[in-house]
Write a protein that holds these residues in place. Sequence first.
Motif, PDB file in Angstrom:
ATOM      1  N   PHE F 201      14.937  46.623  97.438  1.00  0.00           N
ATOM      2  CA  PHE F 201      14.814  48.067  97.600  1.00  0.00           C
ATOM      3  C   PHE F 201      14.357  48.741  96.313  1.00  0.00           C
ATOM      4  CE2 PHE F 201      17.083  52.309  97.602  1.00  0.00           C
ATOM      5  CZ  PHE F 201      16.274  52.919  98.541  1.00  0.00           C
ATOM      6  N   ILE F 202      14.926  48.339  95.175  1.00  0.00           N
ATOM      7  CA  ILE F 202      14.639  49.122  93.971  1.00  0.00           C
ATOM      8  C   ILE F 202      13.551  48.530  93.082  1.00  0.00           C
ATOM      9  CG2 ILE F 202      16.948  50.169  93.896  1.00  0.00           C
ATOM     10  CD1 ILE F 202      17.595  48.358  91.568  1.00  0.00           C
ATOM     11  N   VAL F 203      13.193  47.260  93.282  1.00  0.00           N
ATOM     12  CA  VAL F 203      12.166  46.696  92.409  1.00  0.00           C
ATOM     13  C   VAL F 203      10.803  46.656  93.095  1.00  0.00           C
ATOM     14  CG1 VAL F 203      11.458  44.707  91.058  1.00  0.00           C
ATOM     15  CG2 VAL F 203      13.861  45.394  91.098  1.00  0.00           C
ATOM     16  N   ALA F 204      10.711  45.945  94.211  1.00  0.00           N
ATOM     17  CA  ALA F 204       9.390  45.728  94.814  1.00  0.00           C
ATOM     18  C   ALA F 204       8.666  47.027  95.173  1.00  0.00           C
ATOM     19  CB  ALA F 204       9.527  44.807  96.028  1.00  0.00           C
ATOM     20  N   PRO F 205       9.296  47.971  95.871  1.00  0.00           N
ATOM     21  CA  PRO F 205       8.512  49.150  96.283  1.00  0.00           C
ATOM     22  C   PRO F 205       8.380  50.212  95.203  1.00  0.00           C
ATOM     23  CG  PRO F 205      10.559  48.897  97.586  1.00  0.00           C
ATOM     24  CD  PRO F 205      10.663  48.003  96.404  1.00  0.00           C
ATOM     25  N   PHE F 206       8.970  49.974  94.030  1.00  0.00           N
ATOM     26  CA  PHE F 206       9.086  51.026  93.018  1.00  0.00           C
ATOM     27  C   PHE F 206       7.746  51.690  92.670  1.00  0.00           C
ATOM     28  CE2 PHE F 206       9.565  52.636  88.697  1.00  0.00           C
ATOM     29  CZ  PHE F 206      10.735  53.362  88.816  1.00  0.00           C
ATOM     30  N   GLN F 207       6.754  50.871  92.351  1.00  0.00           N
ATOM     31  CA  GLN F 207       5.492  51.473  91.899  1.00  0.00           C
ATOM     32  C   GLN F 207       4.794  52.229  93.023  1.00  0.00           C
ATOM     33  OE1 GLN F 207       3.294  49.897  88.817  1.00  0.00           O
ATOM     34  NE2 GLN F 207       4.437  48.007  88.628  1.00  0.00           N
ATOM     35  N   GLY F 208       4.986  51.783  94.247  1.00  0.00           N
ATOM     36  CA  GLY F 208       4.396  52.510  95.363  1.00  0.00           C
ATOM     37  C   GLY F 208       5.024  53.879  95.530  1.00  0.00           C
ATOM     38  N   VAL F 209       6.350  53.940  95.436  1.00  0.00           N
ATOM     39  CA  VAL F 209       7.013  55.235  95.530  1.00  0.00           C
ATOM     40  C   VAL F 209       6.551  56.129  94.379  1.00  0.00           C
ATOM     41  CG1 VAL F 209       9.228  56.438  95.529  1.00  0.00           C
ATOM     42  CG2 VAL F 209       9.025  54.231  96.675  1.00  0.00           C
ATOM     43  N   LEU F 210       6.430  55.527  93.202  1.00  0.00           N
ATOM     44  CA  LEU F 210       5.977  56.301  92.043  1.00  0.00           C
ATOM     45  C   LEU F 210       4.598  56.918  92.308  1.00  0.00           C
ATOM     46  CD1 LEU F 210       6.474  57.217  89.169  1.00  0.00           C
ATOM     47  CD2 LEU F 210       5.641  55.024  88.343  1.00  0.00           C
ATOM     48  N   CYS F 211       3.731  56.165  92.983  1.00  0.00           N
ATOM     49  CA  CYS F 211       2.408  56.716  93.335  1.00  0.00           C
ATOM     50  C   CYS F 211       2.545  57.990  94.154  1.00  0.00           C
ATOM     51  CB  CYS F 211       1.614  55.702  94.150  1.00  0.00           C
ATOM     52  SG  CYS F 211       0.870  54.418  93.162  1.00  0.00           S
ATOM     53  N   LEU F 212       3.317  57.921  95.234  1.00  0.00           N
ATOM     54  CA  LEU F 212       3.449  59.106  96.081  1.00  0.00           C
ATOM     55  C   LEU F 212       4.126  60.246  95.320  1.00  0.00           C
ATOM     56  CD1 LEU F 212       4.296  57.974  99.717  1.00  0.00           C
ATOM     57  CD2 LEU F 212       2.126  58.658  98.716  1.00  0.00           C
ATOM     58  N   PHE F 213       5.073  59.888  94.453  1.00  0.00           N
ATOM     59  CA  PHE F 213       5.736  60.940  93.692  1.00  0.00           C
ATOM     60  C   PHE F 213       4.757  61.609  92.733  1.00  0.00           C
ATOM     61  CE2 PHE F 213       8.570  62.632  90.394  1.00  0.00           C
ATOM     62  CZ  PHE F 213       9.376  63.411  91.199  1.00  0.00           C
ATOM     63  N   LEU F 214       3.887  60.804  92.118  1.00  0.00           N
ATOM     64  CA  LEU F 214       2.907  61.407  91.212  1.00  0.00           C
ATOM     65  C   LEU F 214       1.882  62.233  91.980  1.00  0.00           C
ATOM     66  CD1 LEU F 214       2.502  58.535  88.643  1.00  0.00           C
ATOM     67  CD2 LEU F 214       3.472  60.788  88.236  1.00  0.00           C
ATOM     68  N   LEU F 215       1.589  61.823  93.207  1.00  0.00           N
ATOM     69  CA  LEU F 215       0.747  62.675  94.057  1.00  0.00           C
ATOM     70  C   LEU F 215       1.393  64.051  94.186  1.00  0.00           C
ATOM     71  CD1 LEU F 215      -1.559  63.039  96.166  1.00  0.00           C
ATOM     72  CD2 LEU F 215       0.003  62.099  97.868  1.00  0.00           C
ATOM     73  N   ASP F 216       2.689  64.054  94.446  1.00  0.00           N
ATOM     74  CA  ASP F 216       3.395  65.327  94.576  1.00  0.00           C
ATOM     75  C   ASP F 216       3.387  66.103  93.266  1.00  0.00           C
ATOM     76  OD1 ASP F 216       5.168  67.162  96.055  1.00  0.00           O
ATOM     77  OD2 ASP F 216       6.622  66.557  94.559  1.00  0.00           O
ATOM     78  N   MET F 217       3.621  65.406  92.152  1.00  0.00           N
ATOM     79  CA  MET F 217       3.579  66.081  90.846  1.00  0.00           C
ATOM     80  C   MET F 217       2.212  66.710  90.621  1.00  0.00           C
ATOM     81  SD  MET F 217       6.419  65.863  89.084  1.00  0.00           S
ATOM     82  CE  MET F 217       7.138  66.344  90.636  1.00  0.00           C
ATOM     83  N   GLY F 218       1.171  66.015  91.032  1.00  0.00           N
ATOM     84  CA  GLY F 218      -0.174  66.563  90.892  1.00  0.00           C
ATOM     85  C   GLY F 218      -0.337  67.830  91.722  1.00  0.00           C
ATOM     86  N   LEU F 219       0.194  67.792  92.931  1.00  0.00           N
ATOM     87  CA  LEU F 219       0.110  68.976  93.788  1.00  0.00           C
ATOM     88  C   LEU F 219       0.847  70.154  93.166  1.00  0.00           C
ATOM     89  CD1 LEU F 219       0.751  67.252  97.235  1.00  0.00           C
ATOM     90  CD2 LEU F 219      -1.324  68.482  96.591  1.00  0.00           C
ATOM     91  N   VAL F 220       2.048  69.892  92.675  1.00  0.00           N
ATOM     92  CA  VAL F 220       2.847  70.975  92.100  1.00  0.00           C
ATOM     93  C   VAL F 220       2.181  71.494  90.822  1.00  0.00           C
ATOM     94  CG1 VAL F 220       5.065  71.533  91.076  1.00  0.00           C
ATOM     95  CG2 VAL F 220       4.982  70.150  93.138  1.00  0.00           C
ATOM     96  N   ALA F 221       1.713  70.577  89.996  1.00  0.00           N
ATOM     97  CA  ALA F 221       1.065  70.989  88.750  1.00  0.00           C
ATOM     98  C   ALA F 221      -0.189  71.807  89.049  1.00  0.00           C
ATOM     99  CB  ALA F 221       0.715  69.760  87.908  1.00  0.00           C
ATOM    100  N   GLY F 222      -0.963  71.349  90.014  1.00  0.00           N
ATOM    101  CA  GLY F 222      -2.203  72.055  90.354  1.00  0.00           C
ATOM    102  C   GLY F 222      -1.935  73.452  90.877  1.00  0.00           C
ATOM    103  N   ARG F 223      -0.927  73.577  91.744  1.00  0.00           N
ATOM    104  CA  ARG F 223      -0.611  74.908  92.246  1.00  0.00           C
ATOM    105  C   ARG F 223      -0.133  75.815  91.127  1.00  0.00           C
ATOM    106  NH1 ARG F 223       1.632  72.433  97.033  1.00  0.00           N
ATOM    107  NH2 ARG F 223       3.676  72.623  96.075  1.00  0.00           N
ATOM    108  N   GLY F 224       0.647  75.208  90.202  1.00  0.00           N
ATOM    109  CA  GLY F 224       1.107  75.987  89.058  1.00  0.00           C
ATOM    110  C   GLY F 224      -0.053  76.481  88.217  1.00  0.00           C
ATOM    111  N   MET F 225      -1.025  75.602  87.978  1.00  0.00           N
ATOM    112  CA  MET F 225      -2.186  76.007  87.162  1.00  0.00           C
ATOM    113  C   MET F 225      -2.928  77.154  87.809  1.00  0.00           C
ATOM    114  SD  MET F 225      -3.973  72.433  86.229  1.00  0.00           S
ATOM    115  CE  MET F 225      -3.125  71.166  85.300  1.00  0.00           C
TER     116      MET F 225
END
Lengths: 102, 102, 102, 325, 325, 325
Positions: F201-225
Amino acid sequence: MQTHKAKRVEIIIEAPMESRLTQALEKAGVTGFSVLPVLGGSGRSGRWTREGQVGRSGMVAVVCLVRPEKLDGLLEAAFTVVERHIGVIGVTDAEVLRAERF
Amino acid sequence: MQTHKAKRVEIIIEAPMESRLTQALEKAGVTGFSVLPVLGGSGRSGRWTREGQVGRSGMVAVVCLVRPEKLDGLLEAAFTVVERHIGVIGVTDAEVLRAERF
Amino acid sequence: MQTHKAKRVEIIIEAPMESRLTQALEKAGVTGFSVLPVLGGSGRSGRWTREGQVGRSGMVAVVCLVRPEKLDGLLEAAFTVVERHIGVIGVTDAEVLRAERF
Amino acid sequence: MQDILSLAGANLLTPMILCFALGLFAALARSELTIPEAVAKGMSIYLLFAIGFKGGVAVADHGLDARLVAALVAGVVLSFVIPFVAFGLLKAMTRLSATDAAAVAAHYGSISIVTFVTGTSVVQAAGLSSEGYMVAVAAAMEAPAIISALYLASRSGGRAEKMDADLWREILLNGSIVLLVGSFLIGLVTGQPGMARIEAFIVAPFQGVLCLFLLDMGLVAGRGMRGAKGVMTPGVLAFGLVMPVVGAAFGLAAGMALGLSTGGVALMMVLAGSASYIAVPAAMRVALPDANPSVYLTLSLGVTFPFNLVIGIPAWVAVATAMGG
Amino acid sequence: MQDILSLAGANLLTPMILCFALGLFAALARSELTIPEAVAKGMSIYLLFAIGFKGGVAVADHGLDARLVAALVAGVVLSFVIPFVAFGLLKAMTRLSATDAAAVAAHYGSISIVTFVTGTSVVQAAGLSSEGYMVAVAAAMEAPAIISALYLASRSGGRAEKMDADLWREILLNGSIVLLVGSFLIGLVTGQPGMARIEAFIVAPFQGVLCLFLLDMGLVAGRGMRGAKGVMTPGVLAFGLVMPVVGAAFGLAAGMALGLSTGGVALMMVLAGSASYIAVPAAMRVALPDANPSVYLTLSLGVTFPFNLVIGIPAWVAVATAMGG
Amino acid sequence: MQDILSLAGANLLTPMILCFALGLFAALARSELTIPEAVAKGMSIYLLFAIGFKGGVAVADHGLDARLVAALVAGVVLSFVIPFVAFGLLKAMTRLSATDAAAVAAHYGSISIVTFVTGTSVVQAAGLSSEGYMVAVAAAMEAPAIISALYLASRSGGRAEKMDADLWREILLNGSIVLLVGSFLIGLVTGQPGMARIEAFIVAPFQGVLCLFLLDMGLVAGRGMRGAKGVMTPGVLAFGLVMPVVGAAFGLAAGMALGLSTGGVALMMVLAGSASYIAVPAAMRVALPDANPSVYLTLSLGVTFPFNLVIGIPAWVAVATAMGG
Ligand SMILES: Nc1ncnc2c1ncn2[C@@H]1O[C@H](COP(=O)(O)O)[C@@H](O)[C@H]1O
Ligand SMILES: Nc1ncnc2c1ncn2[C@@H]1O[C@H](COP(=O)(O)O)[C@@H](O)[C@H]1O
Ligand SMILES: Nc1ncnc2c1ncn2[C@@H]1O[C@H](COP(=O)(O)O)[C@@H](O)[C@H]1O
Ligand code: NA
Ligand code: NA
Ligand code: NA
């Protein structure tokens, strides 16, 4: 049906201030309130939305129905918390059933 | 603009009772209502919050705009459901556009 | 406390129309509004719920507190957007603190 | 005894239990750590689906056991009977009103699926196998207790809601029963080929999801405790610790009588000894609205659930092993 | 025929289809089982991201196929043309108003990405391979149908909204197009090294997530059916069963003309035969507000989607195999 | 230099960075792509839990390093000190009010856990190992900067809220500190046996979840800009690019002085050079309400976060390698 005069107070306030506001309301003798989510909005500080947010951001709406005589105490308590913060307070006349609850 | 007198009724009721309330409203001839989520609140039965809950817990707010003449029927229907349950009913005077819809 | 007359306008509108409505409000000089989620409801077009939905479906409630003199402009702007769409507009008398904000 | 303690010790230091403890700590310390409602519901859907499906596949593998029907009947009977025992104990041990006592009794006759899920992983970690249909038994035990409780409440003059069609449907088709039975049947029908397709989703990450879910349970339980100091009299508290043992004894008797495997007996004890805190509370709000929710929620989630997690489950596994050996 | 039936039978008993059936059952039986909106949206984001990324990596692996551009153009043309066919059929088979018919037509010209995703796993399970860029074709087919529909509506005197810049942006940059194209490009750029990093997230659990998502689709479709008994006349219903076959025939022709692989032809049929129920409905609410949503939602999600899931997809795979063999 | 560029280039083309870029693009192009709040919070809980747990297990594996306490102290000191440096730079480079400058300074003294998580995977991908307790250092660095900032604000005549018990608790027991420290301790206690249970649960899928989370960070950052064009003067913007370098230099000095491993030094630079955008903003709304949130949010999420992701992290890894080699 038999209804009784009351006031409906709606306080839109920043989420991180919610617990301070509700504590102040309780101290001011407000016996009940409900907290509703707010998805987004706009004001002097610009447009915002809750979408995709991770932190305790955005605003919530705190709704209280109170007897008219409690209104002033409530507003003073709320105002002390909201004063320096982003937020809006609106009051409308209302009527309630079961007056003993308020 | 041309507006028409109406009543805004806001019923805060336990989530497991929602379907019973809305059925009662429909039977009472209420043609429209909206259900809003409630995140938490406080009342005689203490403080509650929806956070982290798994079951059908907490409360919802059902908001209806109705013609004044329908108010009594609505309140009676709602009261029958809410009577023994945790919940609050508030009524405010309102005005609506497009009266034919209500 | 010192309060000032205002109007509370509540517009329940389809989610895909939200941005058009808020743009129209801004053009009409409305300086602030809040968008609240709606979980479900019922009207002439039947019963709906947001549960399990994937698309930009359902409705939202846009709440504005405005000075009374701004009401007409607001209603006209809102009505232009809502006119052909599913939606409800309700207005109630309200009072606000800090009138300079509205 | 030695064994029980060492099993309990080993169980205590699993990530699951520690996550629950972390949640409890965070809530009691009034940290603002929370898990969104939608995420908590999503995890519970995942857990129900996975446990149901795995049970169905296990039955598909081993063929339909003749004892399946007997076990289902036993579960239903336990769920009907235990509330009477609980009600009697509550009347003896506490001053709760008849309505409150009936509502609490409903929770203890029904089951906690998360306790069951945790029990399953402890059983597995102990190297025991169990009947796949135990999840079906779990589903069968959810609802009957509610009917007993309504009977108890109205017999005692409480104002229980009439059992109309809506209420029956809500009770019998509540979300967790439908999902558990549905995924059990899907697992049964699709068997190993179905499992091969979704194994990486429902088996490998299962225990990790359970950890985060237990973290949430800890948060919810802790917040409940903070708000319910008033209702927790010593008698009520004692009931919450005694009743799971009584329930588990019933489960032990039933499991032995049915001739279940050692793991199956342990799980029967887990089921009978656990108390619902998801399906039954919602049913009680509709059917027994005068009962005080903070009594039954605090008892089942704040007292019995942690007791079962930390002491009950390992103890039942040890007892079942001793009886079976 | 034999083959189609056995494929359909095999497909029927997969966990995916059974999960959809479970959702349908739960909704029609009025169980309160629901999946939170946020969880459903989260799963759809996962599925779009995973399918897009895998497509991009597949293209990175096999090199840019000369047919890629031709396939994209074919997809756009199909999406523009199919609404006209659908509109004609609707006028012939039903009494829907021109506005309603145009709105329905938009849905059938566009595509259902979940049908596509399910089709991909059936194609894979049948041991066929397909062009990785089919996801790009899927993205390209989402929007053009909307423009055809607005043209049809205004030609028939309907009050279609003017296509202003906002509307164009909403249609062309809607969430699923951006996510699908974006993750396709990310997969294309990062190739196998990128895949190695996130494979455990987007490949292994994929079919399991799809199961839960189809459970949700079943719930939503079932609730929609319950509320839309009035609008489902026999003619409308028949359209919902005939149109996917017509669409798939167009897809077959296009796929053969392009010289796609057997799996690619099957997926082209799946795309052309499927109907949107996420992106197009939102666009219709803005652009054709007078059209009745329960007509197009019930048709695409309640009739055509299950038809494709159970009969369509296996049939198209069998047909493509027969034509290719 | 060559190395830094090639590392930066390699880092640029990972799915993580490209997902962030996709989110930015979608937001700036005003696509309606969004990730539900509950899903975003769920992913952040997953990432915090996983990174904390893995850190704890790493410490359990290697034994308690004597440097652990020294590193924690160093982290706390850095978090206290960096705001003063940031405040000075802001006064020199920008025209922000003292209150705004103090609020910004708090963010740069604290840390961004997502930057840290991304840094960890870059460090790993570079074949370096690092001290498991760096997550504990991260947790220790979250809060002290807030206290420095309140001191700075009130010294400059700003109206900072008094530090009452509630505020202390909110700052010290905020969700991410509790989750990070808690899961670190759980990992420490359960060690490899605990890891074996939840690794899938915490090792194998980690980087994939991080991808989707960074997608969200990009969305939030972009809206903020998009919403913050007004506040981003050249001076403010320059600060957002200079400050992470200054912070990282402090981190480098501390890491070298402590004698951390090469990976550990790189992570210390990542921490010191990163700026909070989750915990500190909420604290500032309570404690320094007069500060303008769009200044500090846009700076930390819209300027410094992408800078660190794209240039900072690979540069710090290269520098740490050069210093250590
Ligand atoms: N007049 C208003 N009516 C309703 N909500 C408002 C109003 N003014 C402000 N708000 C809400 O309060 C938030 C902060 O307002 P402000 O302090 O003006 O930026 C806004 O983003 C809205 O969510
Ligand atoms: N006066 C009130 N104003 C607004 N909401 C209330 C009020 N009283 C009760 N509520 C809501 O109704 C719930 C139950 O109230 P009670 O039955 O008093 O415990 C509370 O938790 C609140 O969410
Ligand atoms: N009278 C009303 N009071 C409150 N909400 C309403 C009312 N009428 C309609 N609505 C809301 O608006 C939606 C669409 O209404 P309609 O256009 O009548 O179908 C309903 O599903 C409700 O959510
Ligand atoms: Na039980
Ligand atoms: Na199509
Ligand atoms: Na920092």
